[in-house]
Scaffold this active site. Structure first.
Site, mmCIF file in Angstrom:
data_model
loop_
_atom_site.group_PDB
_atom_site.id
_atom_site.type_symbol
_atom_site.label_atom_id
_atom_site.label_comp_id
_atom_site.label_asym_id
_atom_site.label_seq_id
_atom_site.Cartn_x
_atom_site.Cartn_y
_atom_site.Cartn_z
ATOM 1 N N ASN A 125 -10.032 -0.525 -0.793
ATOM 2 C CA ASN A 125 -8.523 -0.299 -0.499
ATOM 3 C C ASN A 125 -7.814 -1.122 -1.895
ATOM 4 O O ASN A 125 -7.867 -2.324 -2.072
ATOM 5 C CB ASN A 125 -7.917 -1.118 0.471
ATOM 6 C CG ASN A 125 -6.477 -0.994 0.706
ATOM 7 O OD1 ASN A 125 -6.036 -0.551 -0.341
ATOM 8 N ND2 ASN A 125 -5.954 -1.545 1.808
ATOM 9 N N HIS A 134 -3.660 7.237 1.972
ATOM 10 C CA HIS A 134 -3.833 5.725 1.552
ATOM 11 C C HIS A 134 -5.443 5.326 2.164
ATOM 12 O O HIS A 134 -5.934 5.702 2.968
ATOM 13 C CB HIS A 134 -2.946 4.674 1.774
ATOM 14 C CG HIS A 134 -3.210 3.248 1.809
ATOM 15 N ND1 HIS A 134 -3.441 2.829 0.461
ATOM 16 C CD2 HIS A 134 -3.389 2.371 2.760
ATOM 17 C CE1 HIS A 134 -3.868 1.494 0.563
ATOM 18 N NE2 HIS A 134 -3.577 1.069 1.980
ATOM 19 N N CYS A 173 0.802 -1.209 0.023
ATOM 20 C CA CYS A 173 -0.037 0.021 0.108
ATOM 21 C C CYS A 173 0.767 1.354 0.023
ATOM 22 O O CYS A 173 0.449 2.371 -0.388
ATOM 23 C CB CYS A 173 -0.828 0.030 1.166
ATOM 24 S SG CYS A 173 -2.096 -1.446 1.105
HETATM 25 N N1 COA Z 1 -18.591 -8.917 8.722
HETATM 26 C C1 COA Z 1 -18.953 -8.914 9.980
HETATM 27 N N2 COA Z 1 -18.289 -9.262 10.927
HETATM 28 C C2 COA Z 1 -16.948 -9.160 10.694
HETATM 29 C C3 COA Z 1 -16.221 -8.995 9.418
HETATM 30 C C4 COA Z 1 -17.055 -8.677 8.398
HETATM 31 N N3 COA Z 1 -16.674 -8.609 7.071
HETATM 32 N N4 COA Z 1 -14.957 -9.108 9.645
HETATM 33 C C5 COA Z 1 -14.708 -9.439 10.874
HETATM 34 N N5 COA Z 1 -15.723 -9.431 11.471
HETATM 35 C C6 COA Z 1 -16.025 -9.846 13.057
HETATM 36 C C7 COA Z 1 -14.866 -10.295 13.512
HETATM 37 O O1 COA Z 1 -14.821 -11.662 13.539
HETATM 38 C C8 COA Z 1 -14.844 -10.062 15.073
HETATM 39 O O2 COA Z 1 -15.928 -10.905 15.797
HETATM 40 P P1 COA Z 1 -15.362 -11.351 16.992
HETATM 41 O O3 COA Z 1 -15.401 -10.455 18.031
HETATM 42 O O4 COA Z 1 -16.645 -12.482 17.460
HETATM 43 O O5 COA Z 1 -14.423 -12.227 16.960
HETATM 44 C C9 COA Z 1 -15.776 -8.725 15.077
HETATM 45 O O6 COA Z 1 -16.248 -8.524 13.592
HETATM 46 C C10 COA Z 1 -14.714 -7.584 15.329
HETATM 47 O O7 COA Z 1 -13.285 -7.971 14.517
HETATM 48 P P2 COA Z 1 -12.127 -6.889 14.585
HETATM 49 O O8 COA Z 1 -11.073 -7.434 13.983
HETATM 50 O O9 COA Z 1 -12.013 -6.217 15.945
HETATM 51 O O10 COA Z 1 -12.645 -5.470 13.893
HETATM 52 P P3 COA Z 1 -12.009 -4.136 13.810
HETATM 53 O O11 COA Z 1 -12.996 -3.056 14.091
HETATM 54 O O12 COA Z 1 -10.706 -4.265 13.939
HETATM 55 O O13 COA Z 1 -12.246 -3.948 12.112
HETATM 56 C C11 COA Z 1 -10.779 -4.339 10.039
HETATM 57 C C12 COA Z 1 -11.637 -5.141 11.340
HETATM 58 C C13 COA Z 1 -10.170 -5.462 9.254
HETATM 59 C C14 COA Z 1 -11.723 -3.717 9.250
HETATM 60 C C15 COA Z 1 -9.849 -3.441 10.936
HETATM 61 O O14 COA Z 1 -9.039 -4.326 11.685
HETATM 62 C C16 COA Z 1 -8.665 -2.867 9.783
HETATM 63 O O15 COA Z 1 -9.076 -1.964 9.051
HETATM 64 N N6 COA Z 1 -7.551 -3.354 10.002
HETATM 65 C C17 COA Z 1 -6.450 -2.655 9.152
HETATM 66 C C18 COA Z 1 -6.846 -3.030 7.717
HETATM 67 C C19 COA Z 1 -5.529 -2.447 6.828
HETATM 68 O O16 COA Z 1 -5.075 -1.188 7.022
HETATM 69 N N7 COA Z 1 -5.287 -3.067 5.815
HETATM 70 C C20 COA Z 1 -4.281 -2.945 4.898
HETATM 71 C C21 COA Z 1 -3.060 -2.206 5.321
HETATM 72 S S1 COA Z 1 -2.817 -1.331 4.002
#
Ligand code: COA
Length: 336
Positions: free
Chosen positions: A289, A259, A118
Protein backbone atom coordinates in the site's frame (compact mmCIF):
# COMPACT_ATOMS: atom_id res chain seq x y z
CA UNK A 1 -14.23 33.00 -26.07
CA UNK A 2 -16.90 30.75 -24.51
CA UNK A 3 -15.76 27.25 -23.63
CA UNK A 4 -17.14 24.22 -25.43
CA UNK A 5 -20.01 23.08 -23.19
CA UNK A 6 -18.80 19.51 -22.83
CA UNK A 7 -15.09 20.07 -22.32
CA UNK A 8 -13.57 17.30 -20.18
CA UNK A 9 -10.11 16.59 -18.79
CA UNK A 10 -8.27 13.61 -20.22
CA UNK A 11 -5.10 11.88 -19.10
CA UNK A 12 -2.43 12.33 -21.78
CA UNK A 13 0.65 10.92 -20.04
CA UNK A 14 1.56 8.83 -17.00
CA UNK A 15 4.82 8.45 -15.11
CA UNK A 16 6.04 6.47 -12.14
CA UNK A 17 8.92 6.04 -9.73
CA UNK A 18 9.75 3.28 -7.30
CA UNK A 19 12.78 3.37 -5.02
CA UNK A 20 15.34 0.64 -5.66
CA UNK A 21 15.42 -0.93 -2.19
CA UNK A 22 13.15 -3.99 -1.94
CA UNK A 23 11.83 -5.18 1.44
CA UNK A 24 10.48 -8.72 1.24
CA UNK A 25 8.18 -10.46 3.69
CA UNK A 26 11.20 -12.53 4.70
CA UNK A 27 13.07 -9.34 5.60
CA UNK A 28 10.16 -8.38 7.89
CA UNK A 29 10.19 -11.86 9.49
CA UNK A 30 13.57 -10.79 10.91
CA UNK A 31 12.11 -7.62 12.46
CA UNK A 32 8.73 -8.68 13.87
CA UNK A 33 6.80 -11.82 14.79
CA UNK A 34 5.27 -12.50 11.38
CA UNK A 35 5.55 -14.92 8.48
CA UNK A 36 5.61 -14.63 4.71
CA UNK A 37 2.65 -17.00 4.67
CA UNK A 38 0.53 -14.78 7.00
CA UNK A 39 1.26 -11.63 5.02
CA UNK A 40 0.57 -13.25 1.64
CA UNK A 41 -2.68 -14.92 2.64
CA UNK A 42 -4.12 -12.04 4.75
CA UNK A 43 -3.06 -9.17 2.42
CA UNK A 44 -1.70 -10.44 -0.93
CA UNK A 45 1.61 -8.61 -0.36
CA UNK A 46 4.95 -10.25 -1.24
CA UNK A 47 7.30 -7.28 -1.14
CA UNK A 48 7.40 -3.48 -1.01
CA UNK A 49 9.84 -0.68 -1.84
CA UNK A 50 11.62 1.64 0.57
CA UNK A 51 13.39 4.95 -0.03
CA UNK A 52 17.16 5.20 0.26
CA UNK A 53 18.93 7.39 2.81
CA UNK A 54 18.10 11.05 2.26
CA UNK A 55 15.35 10.23 -0.25
CA UNK A 56 11.91 11.75 0.49
CA UNK A 57 8.49 12.29 -1.08
CA UNK A 58 9.54 15.28 -3.21
CA UNK A 59 12.36 13.25 -4.77
CA UNK A 60 10.03 10.40 -5.73
CA UNK A 61 7.33 12.83 -6.96
CA UNK A 62 9.92 14.68 -9.06
CA UNK A 63 11.19 11.44 -10.58
CA UNK A 64 7.63 10.35 -11.51
CA UNK A 65 6.97 13.82 -12.98
CA UNK A 66 10.19 13.68 -15.03
CA UNK A 67 9.22 10.26 -16.37
CA UNK A 68 5.88 11.75 -17.47
CA UNK A 69 7.43 14.84 -19.09
CA UNK A 70 9.89 12.68 -21.02
CA UNK A 71 7.10 10.47 -22.32
CA UNK A 72 4.88 13.42 -23.29
CA UNK A 73 7.92 15.25 -24.74
CA UNK A 74 6.97 18.60 -23.27
CA UNK A 75 8.87 21.32 -21.52
CA UNK A 76 8.24 21.73 -17.75
CA UNK A 77 7.40 25.39 -18.44
CA UNK A 78 4.18 24.24 -20.11
CA UNK A 79 2.78 23.01 -16.78
CA UNK A 80 0.14 25.32 -15.24
CA UNK A 81 -0.41 23.58 -11.92
CA UNK A 82 1.09 20.73 -9.86
CA UNK A 83 -1.06 18.99 -7.25
CA UNK A 84 0.71 16.53 -4.97
CA UNK A 85 -1.51 14.15 -3.02
CA UNK A 86 0.43 12.94 0.01
CA UNK A 87 0.27 12.36 3.77
CA UNK A 88 4.06 12.24 4.03
CA UNK A 89 5.22 15.63 2.72
CA UNK A 90 8.94 16.39 3.06
CA UNK A 91 7.93 19.02 5.64
CA UNK A 92 4.72 20.59 6.93
CA UNK A 93 5.55 23.58 4.79
CA UNK A 94 6.49 24.54 2.19
CA UNK A 95 4.26 22.21 0.20
CA UNK A 96 5.91 19.29 -1.58
CA UNK A 97 4.35 20.68 -4.79
CA UNK A 98 6.61 23.75 -4.48
CA UNK A 99 9.70 21.55 -4.11
CA UNK A 100 8.65 19.53 -7.16
CA UNK A 101 7.97 22.74 -9.14
CA UNK A 102 11.48 23.96 -8.38
CA UNK A 103 13.15 20.60 -9.10
CA UNK A 104 11.42 20.44 -12.49
CA UNK A 105 11.98 24.08 -13.40
CA UNK A 106 8.25 24.44 -14.03
CA UNK A 107 8.57 28.21 -13.92
CA UNK A 108 4.94 29.03 -14.83
CA UNK A 109 3.29 26.57 -12.44
CA UNK A 110 1.53 27.09 -9.13
CA UNK A 111 0.72 24.15 -6.92
CA UNK A 112 -0.34 22.73 -3.60
CA UNK A 113 -0.46 19.53 -1.55
CA UNK A 114 -3.69 17.68 -0.92
CA UNK A 115 -4.17 15.51 2.15
CA UNK A 116 -6.75 12.76 1.77
CA UNK A 117 -4.58 9.71 2.54
CA UNK A 118 -5.34 6.72 0.32
CA UNK A 119 -8.09 8.65 -1.51
CA UNK A 120 -5.72 11.58 -2.11
CA UNK A 121 -5.02 10.82 -5.75
CA UNK A 122 -8.73 10.60 -6.62
CA UNK A 123 -9.48 13.87 -4.80
CA UNK A 124 -6.55 15.55 -6.60
CA UNK A 125 -7.54 14.11 -9.98
CA UNK A 126 -11.03 15.53 -9.54
CA UNK A 127 -9.64 18.97 -8.57
CA UNK A 128 -7.27 18.97 -11.54
CA UNK A 129 -10.08 17.95 -13.91
CA UNK A 130 -12.18 20.94 -12.78
CA UNK A 131 -9.27 23.32 -13.59
CA UNK A 132 -9.11 21.93 -17.12
CA UNK A 133 -12.91 21.95 -17.57
CA UNK A 134 -13.15 25.56 -16.41
CA UNK A 135 -10.52 26.64 -18.90
CA UNK A 136 -8.30 28.13 -16.17
CA UNK A 137 -5.50 25.66 -17.00
CA UNK A 138 -4.34 23.72 -20.04
CA UNK A 139 -1.85 21.30 -18.43
CA UNK A 140 -2.26 20.09 -14.85
CA UNK A 141 0.07 17.55 -13.28
CA UNK A 142 -1.49 15.33 -10.62
CA UNK A 143 0.96 13.34 -8.51
CA UNK A 144 0.34 10.74 -5.81
CA UNK A 145 3.45 10.15 -3.68
CA UNK A 146 4.05 8.74 -0.23
CA UNK A 147 7.06 7.72 1.84
CA UNK A 148 5.15 5.46 4.20
CA UNK A 149 8.40 4.08 5.64
CA UNK A 150 8.94 7.50 7.28
CA UNK A 151 5.86 7.07 9.52
CA UNK A 152 5.85 3.30 10.06
CA UNK A 153 6.82 1.64 13.33
CA UNK A 154 8.98 -1.31 12.28
CA UNK A 155 8.33 -3.01 15.61
CA UNK A 156 4.53 -3.11 15.01
CA UNK A 157 3.66 -6.23 13.00
CA UNK A 158 0.06 -5.07 12.50
CA UNK A 159 1.11 -2.12 10.30
CA UNK A 160 4.73 -2.47 9.12
CA UNK A 161 3.91 -5.30 6.72
CA UNK A 162 1.21 -3.34 4.89
CA UNK A 163 2.88 -0.26 3.42
CA UNK A 164 5.48 0.72 0.83
CA UNK A 165 6.99 3.82 -0.80
CA UNK A 166 6.40 5.08 -4.34
CA UNK A 167 5.06 7.79 -6.63
CA UNK A 168 2.90 8.04 -9.73
CA UNK A 169 1.97 11.03 -11.88
CA UNK A 170 -0.54 11.87 -14.61
CA UNK A 171 -0.93 14.85 -16.93
CA UNK A 172 -4.39 16.30 -17.54
CA UNK A 173 -5.24 18.17 -20.74
CA UNK A 174 -8.50 19.21 -22.37
CA UNK A 175 -10.72 17.00 -24.48
CA UNK A 176 -12.82 19.55 -26.35
CA UNK A 177 -15.31 16.94 -27.62
CA UNK A 178 -16.05 15.86 -24.07
CA UNK A 179 -16.17 12.17 -24.95
CA UNK A 180 -12.95 11.08 -23.23
CA UNK A 181 -11.27 11.61 -19.90
CA UNK A 182 -12.80 12.04 -16.46
CA UNK A 183 -16.55 11.69 -16.98
CA UNK A 184 -17.85 11.29 -13.44
CA UNK A 185 -16.64 11.27 -9.86
CA UNK A 186 -18.21 10.57 -6.49
CA UNK A 187 -16.07 11.63 -3.52
CA UNK A 188 -16.91 11.37 0.16
CA UNK A 189 -15.48 11.78 3.65
CA UNK A 190 -16.62 10.92 7.17
CA UNK A 191 -14.45 12.32 9.95
CA UNK A 192 -16.09 10.12 12.57
CA UNK A 193 -13.58 7.48 11.38
CA UNK A 194 -10.56 9.69 12.11
CA UNK A 195 -9.47 7.89 15.27
CA UNK A 196 -9.15 4.47 13.59
CA UNK A 197 -6.43 5.43 11.11
CA UNK A 198 -4.27 8.42 11.92
CA UNK A 199 -0.94 9.86 12.96
CA UNK A 200 -1.63 11.82 16.11
CA UNK A 201 1.72 13.45 16.76
CA UNK A 202 3.41 16.46 15.24
CA UNK A 203 0.33 18.53 14.46
CA UNK A 204 -1.22 21.42 16.43
CA UNK A 205 -3.09 19.05 18.75
CA UNK A 206 -0.01 17.11 19.83
CA UNK A 207 3.03 19.20 18.84
CA UNK A 208 6.31 17.30 18.77
CA UNK A 209 7.64 16.79 22.30
CA UNK A 210 9.81 14.19 23.99
CA UNK A 211 6.53 12.64 25.29
CA UNK A 212 4.97 12.35 21.82
CA UNK A 213 8.10 10.62 20.54
CA UNK A 214 8.18 8.29 23.58
CA UNK A 215 4.47 7.56 23.03
CA UNK A 216 5.15 6.63 19.37
CA UNK A 217 2.64 9.27 18.24
CA UNK A 218 4.67 10.08 15.12
CA UNK A 219 3.89 6.69 13.65
CA UNK A 220 0.82 5.62 11.70
CA UNK A 221 -1.81 4.11 13.98
CA UNK A 222 -4.46 1.78 12.62
CA UNK A 223 -7.24 -0.31 14.08
CA UNK A 224 -6.98 -2.80 11.23
CA UNK A 225 -10.20 -4.71 11.93
CA UNK A 226 -12.41 -1.61 11.99
CA UNK A 227 -10.74 -0.04 8.96
CA UNK A 228 -11.09 -3.33 7.10
CA UNK A 229 -14.82 -3.50 7.90
CA UNK A 230 -15.50 0.01 6.53
CA UNK A 231 -13.09 -0.29 3.59
CA UNK A 232 -14.60 -3.52 2.34
CA UNK A 233 -18.13 -2.08 2.34
CA UNK A 234 -17.61 1.56 1.37
CA UNK A 235 -15.18 0.95 -1.50
CA UNK A 236 -17.47 -1.73 -2.98
CA UNK A 237 -20.54 0.52 -2.51
CA UNK A 238 -19.01 3.56 -4.21
CA UNK A 239 -17.59 1.49 -7.05
CA UNK A 240 -21.05 0.05 -7.70
CA UNK A 241 -22.60 3.54 -7.40
CA UNK A 242 -20.30 5.14 -9.97
CA UNK A 243 -20.77 2.21 -12.36
CA UNK A 244 -24.55 2.24 -11.96
CA UNK A 245 -24.86 6.03 -12.33
CA UNK A 246 -23.09 5.76 -15.69
CA UNK A 247 -24.98 2.70 -16.89
CA UNK A 248 -21.85 0.53 -16.85
CA UNK A 249 -22.44 -3.21 -16.67
CA UNK A 250 -19.58 -5.56 -15.84
CA UNK A 251 -18.90 -6.28 -19.51
CA UNK A 252 -18.64 -2.52 -20.27
CA UNK A 253 -15.68 -2.00 -17.92
CA UNK A 254 -12.31 -2.74 -19.54
CA UNK A 255 -10.22 -2.00 -16.46
CA UNK A 256 -10.90 -1.46 -12.76
CA UNK A 257 -7.98 0.21 -10.96
CA UNK A 258 -8.66 0.10 -7.21
CA UNK A 259 -6.59 1.40 -4.33
CA UNK A 260 -4.22 -1.35 -3.17
CA UNK A 261 -4.61 -1.76 0.60
CA UNK A 262 -5.46 -5.43 0.87
CA UNK A 263 -6.22 -7.98 -1.87
CA UNK A 264 -9.31 -9.05 0.09
CA UNK A 265 -10.69 -5.47 -0.01
CA UNK A 266 -10.07 -5.36 -3.78
CA UNK A 267 -11.79 -8.74 -4.19
CA UNK A 268 -14.94 -7.47 -2.44
CA UNK A 269 -15.35 -4.63 -4.97
CA UNK A 270 -14.53 -6.95 -7.87
CA UNK A 271 -17.17 -9.40 -6.71
CA UNK A 272 -19.77 -6.63 -6.36
CA UNK A 273 -19.08 -5.46 -9.93
CA UNK A 274 -18.98 -9.05 -11.24
CA UNK A 275 -15.62 -8.55 -12.97
CA UNK A 276 -13.20 -11.16 -14.27
CA UNK A 277 -9.58 -11.16 -13.10
CA UNK A 278 -8.34 -9.73 -16.43
CA UNK A 279 -10.53 -6.65 -15.89
CA UNK A 280 -8.74 -5.75 -12.65
CA UNK A 281 -5.38 -4.12 -12.01
CA UNK A 282 -3.69 -5.52 -8.92
CA UNK A 283 -0.06 -4.79 -8.10
CA UNK A 284 -0.28 -4.98 -4.31
CA UNK A 285 1.95 -8.08 -4.42
CA UNK A 286 5.06 -6.09 -5.40
CA UNK A 287 4.33 -2.56 -4.12
CA UNK A 288 2.06 -3.05 -1.05
CA UNK A 289 0.00 0.00 0.00
CA UNK A 290 1.75 3.15 -1.24
CA UNK A 291 -1.19 5.33 -0.05
CA UNK A 292 -1.70 8.20 -2.56
CA UNK A 293 0.52 6.50 -5.15
CA UNK A 294 -1.38 3.22 -5.64
CA UNK A 295 -3.76 4.36 -8.39
CA UNK A 296 -1.32 6.33 -10.60
CA UNK A 297 1.18 3.46 -10.20
CA UNK A 298 -1.59 1.10 -11.29
CA UNK A 299 -2.28 3.27 -14.35
CA UNK A 300 1.41 3.40 -15.25
CA UNK A 301 1.70 -0.39 -14.96
CA UNK A 302 -1.45 -0.90 -17.05
CA UNK A 303 -0.03 1.34 -19.80
CA UNK A 304 3.33 -0.49 -19.69
CA UNK A 305 1.55 -3.83 -19.95
CA UNK A 306 -0.57 -2.67 -22.90
CA UNK A 307 -3.79 -3.18 -20.92
CA UNK A 308 -5.38 0.18 -21.84
CA UNK A 309 -6.42 1.54 -25.23
CA UNK A 310 -8.30 4.69 -26.26
CA UNK A 311 -12.03 4.34 -25.67
CA UNK A 312 -11.71 1.88 -22.77
CA UNK A 313 -14.04 2.45 -19.83
CA UNK A 314 -11.96 2.65 -16.65
CA UNK A 315 -13.24 2.76 -13.08
CA UNK A 316 -11.03 3.96 -10.20
CA UNK A 317 -11.90 3.47 -6.53
CA UNK A 318 -10.26 4.21 -3.20
CA UNK A 319 -10.78 4.17 0.55
CA UNK A 320 -8.53 5.66 3.21
CA UNK A 321 -7.94 7.58 6.41
CA UNK A 322 -10.44 10.27 7.30
CA UNK A 323 -12.39 8.22 6.42
CA UNK A 324 -12.21 9.30 2.79
CA UNK A 325 -13.40 7.34 -0.22
CA UNK A 326 -14.36 7.78 -3.83
CA UNK A 327 -15.01 6.38 -7.28
CA UNK A 328 -14.15 7.90 -10.66
CA UNK A 329 -15.29 6.87 -14.13
CA UNK A 330 -13.11 7.81 -17.06
CA UNK A 331 -12.86 6.93 -20.73
CA UNK A 332 -9.23 6.27 -21.62
CA UNK A 333 -7.58 8.42 -24.28
CA UNK A 334 -4.32 8.21 -26.19
CA UNK A 335 -1.60 8.23 -23.56
CA UNK A 336 2.15 8.76 -23.97
N1 COA B 1 1.76 -11.32 11.23
C1 COA B 1 1.18 -12.30 11.95
N2 COA B 1 0.07 -12.10 12.67
C2 COA B 1 -0.48 -10.88 12.64
C3 COA B 1 0.08 -9.83 11.92
C4 COA B 1 1.25 -10.08 11.19
N3 COA B 1 1.87 -9.15 10.44
N4 COA B 1 -0.69 -8.72 12.09
C5 COA B 1 -1.71 -9.07 12.87
N5 COA B 1 -1.57 -10.37 13.23
C6 COA B 1 -2.42 -11.16 14.10
C7 COA B 1 -3.26 -10.33 15.02
O1 COA B 1 -2.51 -9.98 16.16
C8 COA B 1 -4.40 -11.26 15.34
O2 COA B 1 -4.01 -12.13 16.34
P1 COA B 1 -5.03 -12.45 17.55
O3 COA B 1 -6.21 -13.10 16.88
O4 COA B 1 -4.19 -13.34 18.41
O5 COA B 1 -5.36 -11.12 18.16
C9 COA B 1 -4.56 -12.07 14.07
O6 COA B 1 -3.34 -11.88 13.31
C10 COA B 1 -5.73 -11.64 13.20
O7 COA B 1 -5.78 -10.24 13.22
P2 COA B 1 -6.85 -9.46 12.39
O8 COA B 1 -6.65 -8.00 12.61
O9 COA B 1 -8.20 -10.04 12.62
O10 COA B 1 -6.41 -9.85 10.93
P3 COA B 1 -7.11 -9.47 9.62
O11 COA B 1 -7.42 -10.67 8.87
O12 COA B 1 -8.17 -8.44 9.83
O13 COA B 1 -5.93 -8.73 8.85
C11 COA B 1 -5.19 -6.53 8.35
C12 COA B 1 -5.29 -7.60 9.39
C13 COA B 1 -4.49 -5.32 8.94
C14 COA B 1 -4.38 -7.06 7.19
C15 COA B 1 -6.60 -6.14 7.89
O14 COA B 1 -7.39 -5.86 9.00
C16 COA B 1 -6.64 -4.97 6.96
O15 COA B 1 -6.26 -5.09 5.82
N6 COA B 1 -7.18 -3.83 7.44
C17 COA B 1 -7.42 -2.67 6.62
C18 COA B 1 -6.15 -2.16 6.07
C19 COA B 1 -6.37 -0.95 5.28
O16 COA B 1 -7.14 -0.97 4.37
N7 COA B 1 -5.61 0.09 5.62
C20 COA B 1 -5.47 1.27 4.93
C21 COA B 1 -6.71 1.87 4.49
S1 COA B 1 -6.29 2.53 3.05
Amino acid sequence: MPLPPNRTAKITAVGKYLPERVITNFDLEKLVDTTDEWIRTRTGIIERRQVGDGEATSHMATAAARDLLEKRQIDPEEIDCIIVATVTPDMFFPATACLVQNNLGASRAWGYDLSAACSGFLFALDAGARMIESGSSTKVMVIGADTMSSIIDYTDRATCVLFGDGAGAVLLEACEEGNEGILDSILRCDGSGAEYLCMEGGGSLHPPRAETVAGKKHYLYQDGRIVFKYAIKLMADITAEVAQRNGLKSEDIQLFIPHQANQRIIDASVERLGLREDQVLSNIDYYANTTAATIPLGMADAVEQGRLKPGDNVVLAAFGAGFTWGGIYLRWSEVF
